[in-house]
Scaffold this motif. Structure first.
Motif, short mmCIF file in Angstrom:
data_model
loop_
_atom_site.label_atom_id
_atom_site.label_comp_id
_atom_site.label_asym_id
_atom_site.label_seq_id
_atom_site.Cartn_x
_atom_site.Cartn_y
_atom_site.Cartn_z
N GLN A 1 0.90 8.18 -5.89
CA GLN A 1 -0.24 9.08 -6.10
C GLN A 1 0.23 10.53 -6.15
O GLN A 1 1.27 10.87 -5.61
N HIS B 1 -3.99 9.70 2.41
CA HIS B 1 -3.74 8.26 2.45
C HIS B 1 -2.49 7.94 3.28
O HIS B 1 -2.46 6.95 4.02
N LEU B 2 -1.47 8.78 3.16
CA LEU B 2 -0.26 8.59 3.97
C LEU B 2 -0.59 8.75 5.45
O LEU B 2 -0.11 8.00 6.29
N THR C 1 -3.42 8.05 6.91
CA THR C 1 -4.11 6.81 7.30
C THR C 1 -3.11 5.67 7.43
O THR C 1 -3.18 4.86 8.36
N TRP C 2 -2.16 5.59 6.49
CA TRP C 2 -1.13 4.55 6.50
C TRP C 2 -0.31 4.63 7.79
O TRP C 2 -0.06 3.63 8.45
N GLU D 1 1.85 2.20 -3.47
CA GLU D 1 0.70 2.78 -4.16
C GLU D 1 0.48 4.23 -3.72
O GLU D 1 0.28 5.11 -4.55
N ILE D 2 0.55 4.48 -2.43
CA ILE D 2 0.34 5.83 -1.90
C ILE D 2 1.39 6.79 -2.43
O ILE D 2 1.08 7.90 -2.87
N LYS E 1 0.84 -1.20 0.00
CA LYS E 1 0.00 0.00 0.00
C LYS E 1 0.87 1.25 0.00
O LYS E 1 0.53 2.25 -0.63
N GLU F 1 -4.79 13.76 -2.14
CA GLU F 1 -5.23 12.42 -1.77
C GLU F 1 -4.08 11.61 -1.19
O GLU F 1 -4.26 10.86 -0.23
N ALA F 2 -2.91 11.75 -1.76
CA ALA F 2 -1.74 11.02 -1.28
C ALA F 2 -1.42 11.39 0.16
O ALA F 2 -1.07 10.53 0.97
#
Length: 118
Positions: free
Chosen positions: A73, A81-82, A84-85, A69-70, A66, A77-78
């Protein structure tokens, strides 16, 4: 001929402390000449260290995938998402006032630190 131990096991053992992991990522992000590959390596090292006690091996493998993928991006959004990661590792993405803040900078908030959380 002298032999040396690999630095990697030493690094991972220290990154198991979330405070060290956070400082490690912070140091990479503060580089004057940022290298995206270095950030990916650093985040991978942190994941390796912190996933051990938080995830199964399958979850940890997925978490590493993941990350790739992040980081591929673009845009805001990246960043979310980071955030959240990192949260899955017990860390958070934070923005703070730079020490060398220019007096002419616009002060958007009274707080010196703003945290992105999901």
């Amino acid at each position: 001929m002298a032999t040396s131990d690999s630095y990697h096991p030493y690094l991972i053992s220290h990154l198991k402390d979330p405070s060290h992991a956070a400082l490690y990522i912070e140091a990479i992000l503060e580089e004057e000449d940022p290298e995206p590959e270095l950030l990916q390596i650093a985040l991978g090292n942190v994941a390796e260290a912190l996933c051990e006690h938080r995830m199964t091996s399958e979850q940890a493998k997925y978490h590493q995938e993941k990350l790739k993928e992040i980081l591929s991006q673009r845009g805001s959004e990246a960043i979310y998402h980071l955030g959240t990661w990192l949260d899955a590792l017990g860390l958070k993405l934070t923005v703070a006032v730079a020490e060398k803040a220019d007096e002419s900078s616009i002060n958007l908030a009274d707080e010196s630190e703003i945290t992105v959380s999901q």
